[in-house]
Motif scaffolding. Structure first.
Motif, short mmCIF file in Angstrom:
data_model
loop_
_atom_site.label_atom_id
_atom_site.label_comp_id
_atom_site.label_asym_id
_atom_site.label_seq_id
_atom_site.Cartn_x
_atom_site.Cartn_y
_atom_site.Cartn_z
N ALA A 196 -61.25 36.73 1.65
CA ALA A 196 -61.79 37.59 0.60
C ALA A 196 -63.31 37.65 0.67
O ALA A 196 -63.93 38.73 0.61
CB ALA A 196 -61.34 37.10 -0.78
N ASN A 197 -63.94 36.49 0.82
CA ASN A 197 -65.40 36.45 0.86
C ASN A 197 -65.96 37.02 2.17
O ASN A 197 -67.03 37.63 2.18
CB ASN A 197 -65.89 35.02 0.64
CG ASN A 197 -65.68 34.56 -0.79
OD1 ASN A 197 -65.66 35.38 -1.71
ND2 ASN A 197 -65.48 33.28 -1.00
N ASP A 198 -65.23 36.83 3.27
CA ASP A 198 -65.66 37.43 4.53
C ASP A 198 -65.62 38.96 4.45
O ASP A 198 -66.50 39.65 4.97
CB ASP A 198 -64.75 36.96 5.68
CG ASP A 198 -65.13 35.58 6.20
OD1 ASP A 198 -66.23 35.09 5.86
OD2 ASP A 198 -64.33 34.99 6.95
N LEU A 199 -64.59 39.48 3.81
CA LEU A 199 -64.49 40.93 3.62
C LEU A 199 -65.70 41.46 2.85
O LEU A 199 -66.30 42.48 3.22
CB LEU A 199 -63.20 41.28 2.89
CG LEU A 199 -61.90 41.16 3.68
CD1 LEU A 199 -60.70 41.10 2.73
CD2 LEU A 199 -61.74 42.32 4.65
N ALA A 200 -66.05 40.77 1.77
CA ALA A 200 -67.18 41.20 0.96
C ALA A 200 -68.50 41.08 1.72
O ALA A 200 -69.36 41.97 1.66
CB ALA A 200 -67.24 40.39 -0.33
N GLN A 201 -68.68 39.99 2.44
CA GLN A 201 -69.93 39.79 3.19
C GLN A 201 -70.10 40.85 4.27
O GLN A 201 -71.19 41.41 4.44
CB GLN A 201 -69.96 38.40 3.83
CG GLN A 201 -71.25 38.12 4.59
CD GLN A 201 -71.34 36.71 5.12
OE1 GLN A 201 -70.59 35.82 4.71
NE2 GLN A 201 -72.25 36.48 6.05
N GLN A 202 -69.02 41.13 5.00
CA GLN A 202 -69.13 42.14 6.06
C GLN A 202 -69.39 43.51 5.48
O GLN A 202 -70.16 44.31 6.03
CB GLN A 202 -67.85 42.15 6.91
CG GLN A 202 -67.84 43.20 8.02
CD GLN A 202 -68.97 43.01 9.02
OE1 GLN A 202 -69.48 41.91 9.20
NE2 GLN A 202 -69.37 44.09 9.68
N LEU A 203 -68.76 43.82 4.34
CA LEU A 203 -68.99 45.11 3.70
C LEU A 203 -70.44 45.26 3.30
O LEU A 203 -71.06 46.32 3.47
CB LEU A 203 -68.09 45.26 2.48
CG LEU A 203 -68.22 46.56 1.68
CD1 LEU A 203 -67.88 47.77 2.54
CD2 LEU A 203 -67.32 46.52 0.44
N ALA A 204 -71.04 44.17 2.78
CA ALA A 204 -72.42 44.23 2.31
C ALA A 204 -73.44 44.23 3.44
O ALA A 204 -74.47 44.91 3.35
CB ALA A 204 -72.70 43.05 1.37
N THR A 205 -73.17 43.49 4.50
CA THR A 205 -74.18 43.30 5.54
C THR A 205 -73.93 44.11 6.81
O THR A 205 -74.80 44.20 7.66
CB THR A 205 -74.26 41.81 5.93
OG1 THR A 205 -72.99 41.38 6.45
CG2 THR A 205 -74.61 40.95 4.72
N GLY A 206 -72.74 44.67 6.93
CA GLY A 206 -72.40 45.44 8.12
C GLY A 206 -72.74 46.92 7.94
O GLY A 206 -73.55 47.29 7.08
N PRO A 207 -72.11 47.78 8.74
CA PRO A 207 -72.40 49.22 8.68
C PRO A 207 -71.80 49.91 7.47
O PRO A 207 -72.04 51.09 7.24
CB PRO A 207 -71.78 49.75 9.98
CG PRO A 207 -70.66 48.79 10.27
CD PRO A 207 -71.15 47.45 9.82
N GLY A 208 -70.99 49.18 6.70
CA GLY A 208 -70.32 49.78 5.55
C GLY A 208 -68.93 50.26 5.91
O GLY A 208 -68.57 50.33 7.09
N ALA A 209 -68.14 50.57 4.91
CA ALA A 209 -66.77 51.05 5.13
C ALA A 209 -66.31 51.78 3.88
O ALA A 209 -66.63 51.38 2.77
CB ALA A 209 -65.83 49.89 5.44
N SER A 210 -65.56 52.85 4.08
CA SER A 210 -65.05 53.62 2.94
C SER A 210 -63.58 53.37 2.70
O SER A 210 -63.03 53.77 1.67
CB SER A 210 -65.29 55.12 3.17
OG SER A 210 -64.68 55.54 4.38
N THR A 211 -62.90 52.70 3.66
CA THR A 211 -61.47 52.41 3.52
C THR A 211 -61.21 50.97 3.95
O THR A 211 -61.97 50.40 4.76
CB THR A 211 -60.61 53.33 4.39
OG1 THR A 211 -60.89 53.08 5.77
CG2 THR A 211 -60.89 54.79 4.07
#
Length: 277
Positions: free
Chosen positions: A95-110
């Motif tokens: 769960a936390n890895d998902l949030a971290q990657q969403l915040a620090t990576g290129p982003g995701a809409s799905t």
């Protein structure tokens, strides 16, 4: 079928975290080749997941990434089949890895777009791989639900007892503690909007008309009806609007006054209840 040593099975089990007999059977089927055995287990896990994909996932938690030292924040809903799994170390990590990657990576809409990206805790695999490996260990279906990214400093709070709620707020100034305090208030009081200007205009107009009709029915003079309505609207705002609500930790202050005292400006917020759209 090839025989494999107990030591090899034990080492493979440490790597995969799967039941001993599953590891032994896979190694034997693969002729002792650990990489081939690993792929066999992944395929069997995928087949099992496909068969169970329609199971209900009514439990879960929110992965969160936030802090005064971060330039962006994120919150991701991760769902599972049973309550005990929500505290599993691997589930919390995912769960936390998902949030971290969403915040620090290129982003995701799905969810699918996010799951295709690398895992922050193990860049050698994708988040999807991490999710599938966790399914193999726990044998429960996991679904990624809602996700939100905020390109600003964020604070937040997650409530995991009874109703599971997650709050992510965008702030300027203040501290992590102050941001958490306001997030806890949001989880408890469930405001409808950040400020008066952000309330639904139609709902505000409807409430004002109800109050006006009630005042007239009370026989109040026409000359003071509008003033009475505006006075009563302040109570409406104090109930619905975050910055106008009495702060739960100090009712003599509004949330807006508390934030100002802490040198913090609340720019926006997201409040989710697990499983609710």
């Amino acid at each position: 079928m090839s025989q494999v040593s107990a030591a090899a099975v034990k080492a493979f089990r440490v790597r995969t975290g799967l039941p001993l007999m599953d590891c032994k059977n896979a190694l034997q089927e693969a002729g002792g080749d650990e990489e081939k055995a690993f792929e066999l287990l992944r395929k069997k896990g995928k087949d099992m997941l496909d068969k169970r994909a329609d199971r209900e996932t009514a439990f879960g938690r929110f992965g969160m990434y936030m802090g005064q030292d971060k330039s962006s924040g994120a919150m991701v809903e991760l769902l599972c089949e049973s309550a005990p799994v929500t505290t599993n170390e691997g589930f919390v990590q995912l769960a936390n890895d998902l949030a971290q990657q969403l915040a620090t990576g290129p982003g995701a809409s799905t969810p699918e777009e996010l799951l295709s990206q690398p895992s922050p805790s193990d860049p050698s695999k994708t988040l999807g791989d991490q999710k599938d490996e966790l399914f193999n260990k726990i044998r429960e279906v996991f679904n990624v639900g809602r996700l939100v990214r905020v390109d600003n400093t964020c604070g937040g709070y997650q409530h995991n007892a009874g109703t599971v709620a997650g709050v992510l707020i965008s702030v300027e100034g203040g501290s992590d503690e102050a941001a958490k305090d306001v997030s806890m208030h949001i989880a408890a009081m469930r405001p409808s909007a950040l400020s008066v200007d952000e309330l639904d205009a139609d709902e505000v107009a409807k409430e004002r008309e109800v109050l006006r009709t009630a005042a007239i029915a009370e026989g109040k003079p026409e000359a003071i009806v509008d003033k009475m309505v505006e006075g009563r609207m302040r109570n409406y705002y104090a109930e619905k609007v975050l910055l106008e609500q009495s702060f739960v930790k100090e009712e003599s202050q509004t949330v807006g006054e508390y934030a100002k005292d802490k040198g913090m400006t609340v720019k926006g917020y997201t409040h989710w209840i697990l499983g609710e759209a």
